[in-house]
Design an enzyme around this catalytic site. Structure first.
Site: not given
Ligand code: UD1
Ligand code: CA
Length: 451
Positions: A173, A106, A76, A425, A143, A15, A353, A368
């Site tokens: 959440n 994030d 991962q 000058a 969530g 996004r 500088k 300068y």
């Molecule tokens: C997630 C939560 C949601 C919460 C929101 C904000 C889940 C299923 N949902 O949704 O309940 O309200 O965060 O805090 O957990 N990431 C990985 N591997 C993956 C997927 C994601 O490392 O396979 C990491 C991303 O880099 C990111 C974080 O997990 O830092 C969250 O991923 P994102 O896809 O933004 O989750 P949300 O949809 O925001």
């Molecule tokens: Ca997120």
């Protein structure tokens, strides 16, 4: 009690619509992932684990460059969801701690104090899991936390899976968890994939409840801690919240902000008491300002040291050093290696500088000065230029104390102007000028000499 931590940073960040991995987008000059790490790094007993995947090499390099302590990395390969990401850290951490803190890269505004609270709550309430939540008027994208009629936490339901009734829930959440380690490692493998084929960490909540175990929620008081970044609108909102948090801290320590909403102070900046920051000022990198100095409006300082009682307005400085009682601007530019000693004045449209301007030296207009060593109380007339570059190398200009450089003088380096010397000058000075001597003309010659 040993505590481990896992930070999820492997996601694509689709996004954001960016080639840069989401967790490397900066706020206040620092990548998101480093902000998020700073909340956990001091509460863990073993090096924090960061789960990386998308842009793994770049994310790893940014973390290693930005933190002093050890960090472990889990890879991962495929981003199969937040639950799956936690599974990727299992082999590094299983059997090594009693509790596991899980946070998301994030969510950069979450504080260490909140992490400490959830650890304490998990301990005291004997919960297998503590979640963090925020009451929000705008829970869009998050969530939802589903509670029983007695208030106990039952589940977290992702927005896409919410019933119309669940969508009305205002408690969201915020993805910081403290989980009993043993229960976590045995429960992860029981997670079922969602309709999209992703494993959700949030499903652990309903799983624990079904097993008759307790899940508690810590409701964050400061709603800004619950700001998360999915797109660039969130990035701007989060930066604004972080900026205000930092600025309020400085105000409480005795710094005046005329307009804190338009003033940016990076995290490593140091400000003394009674510093005044005018609107549209940006203090970046390791900038340091001593007491009573007024910076701005419209001034950007990067890695610059400023002494006491200075006034810098409408100007830009990078890697410069400024003494006490110095006035700069409007519209001056200090580049790397510019050193202005006490009581120096630089007026409009001056550029300096790799040069030292000695105490009390004045350079009022359109000049300068590059690769120069200038003594005390020198007057640098309007339009003076050090011609420091011959197309191949940079050459030094030296000017002695109390010299008077007339307007529009071209100083063709290498060149030495003596103490108390004067240039007329418009002179083009190509040869060294002895102390107490007046030169003028093109090329400049001593006044006393008759040609
Ligand atoms: C997630 C939560 C949601 C919460 C929101 C904000 C889940 C299923 N949902 O949704 O309940 O309200 O965060 O805090 O957990 N990431 C990985 N591997 C993956 C997927 C994601 O490392 O396979 C990491 C991303 O880099 C990111 C974080 O997990 O830092 C969250 O991923 P994102 O896809 O933004 O989750 P949300 O949809 O925001
Ligand atoms: Ca997120």
């Amino acid at each position: 009690m040993t505590i481990a931590s896992i930070m999820l940073a492997a996601g694509h960040g689709t996004r954001m619509k960016s080639t840069l991995p989401k967790v490397l987008h900066p706020i206040l000059g620092k990548p998101l992932v480093l902000h998020a790490l700073s909340a956990v790094e001091n509460v863990v007993d073993i090096p924090p684990v960061v789960v990386i995947g998308h842009g793994a090499e770049d994310v790893k390099a940014a973390i290693q460059a930005g933190v002093k302590q050890d960090v472990q990395f889990a890879i991962q390969e495929k981003q199969l969801g937040t639950g799956h990401a936690v599974m990727c850290a299992q082999s590094l951490l299983q059997g090594k701690s009693e509790k596991v803190i899980i946070t998301f890269a994030d969510m950069p505004l979450l504080t260490q104090a909140s992490i400490e609270h959830i650890i304490q709550l998990q301990q005291e309430s004997q919960s297998v899991m503590v979640i963090t939540t925020v009451m929000s008027e705008e829970p869009r994208g998050f969530g939802r936390v589903i509670r029983d009629s007695d208030g106990s936490v039952q589940a977290i339901v992702e927005e896409v899976d919410c019933t119309p009734e669940q969508l009305l829930v205002r408690e969201k959440n915020t993805s910081a968890y403290c989980v009993d380690a043993k229960w976590l490692w045995q429960s992860l493998e029981k997670l079922q994939p969602s309709a999209k084929g992703e494993y959700y960490i949030t499903d652990l909540v309903a799983m624990a409840v079904a097993e008759g175990l307790r899940v508690s929620a810590y409701v964050l008081e400061d709603r800004s801690e619950g700001l998360g970044i999915n797109d660039r609108v969130d990035l701007a909102d989060t930066e604004r919240a972080m900026r205000m948090r930092v600025n309020r801290d400085w105000m409480r320590k005795g710094v005046t902000f005329i307009d804190p909403w338009t003033t940016t102070v990076h995290l490593e900046v140091e400000l003394a008491q009674d510093v005044v920051l005018q609107p549209n000022t940006m203090l970046m990198g390791k900038t340091k300002i001593a007491k009573n100095s007024v910076i701005g409006p419209n001034t950007t300082l990067i890695d610059t040291l400023v002494g006491e009682d200075c006034h810098i307005q409408y100007s830009v400085a990078e890697s410069a050093q400024v003494g006490n009682h110095v006035t700069i601007g409007p519209f001056a530019r200090l580049r790397k290696g510019a050193v202005l000693q006490d009581h120096v004045h630089i007026g409009n449209f001056g550029e300096v500088k790799d040069s030292v301007l000695g105490e009390g030296t004045k350079m009022g207009h359109f000049s300068y000065i590059g690769n120069a060593e200038i003594g005390k109380d020198v007057n640098i007339g309007a339009g003076t230029i050090t011609c420091n570059y011959d197309g191949k190398t940079k050459h030094l200009t030296e000017i002695g104390d109390s010299a008077f450089i007339g307007s529009d003088t071209m100083l063709v380096a290498p060149l030495k102007i003596g103490k108390n010397a004067t240039t007329g000058a418009g002179s083009v000075v190509t040869r060294d000028v002895p102390d107490n001597t007046i030169v003028y003309g093109t090329p400049a010659k001593p006044k006393e000499r008759k040609d």
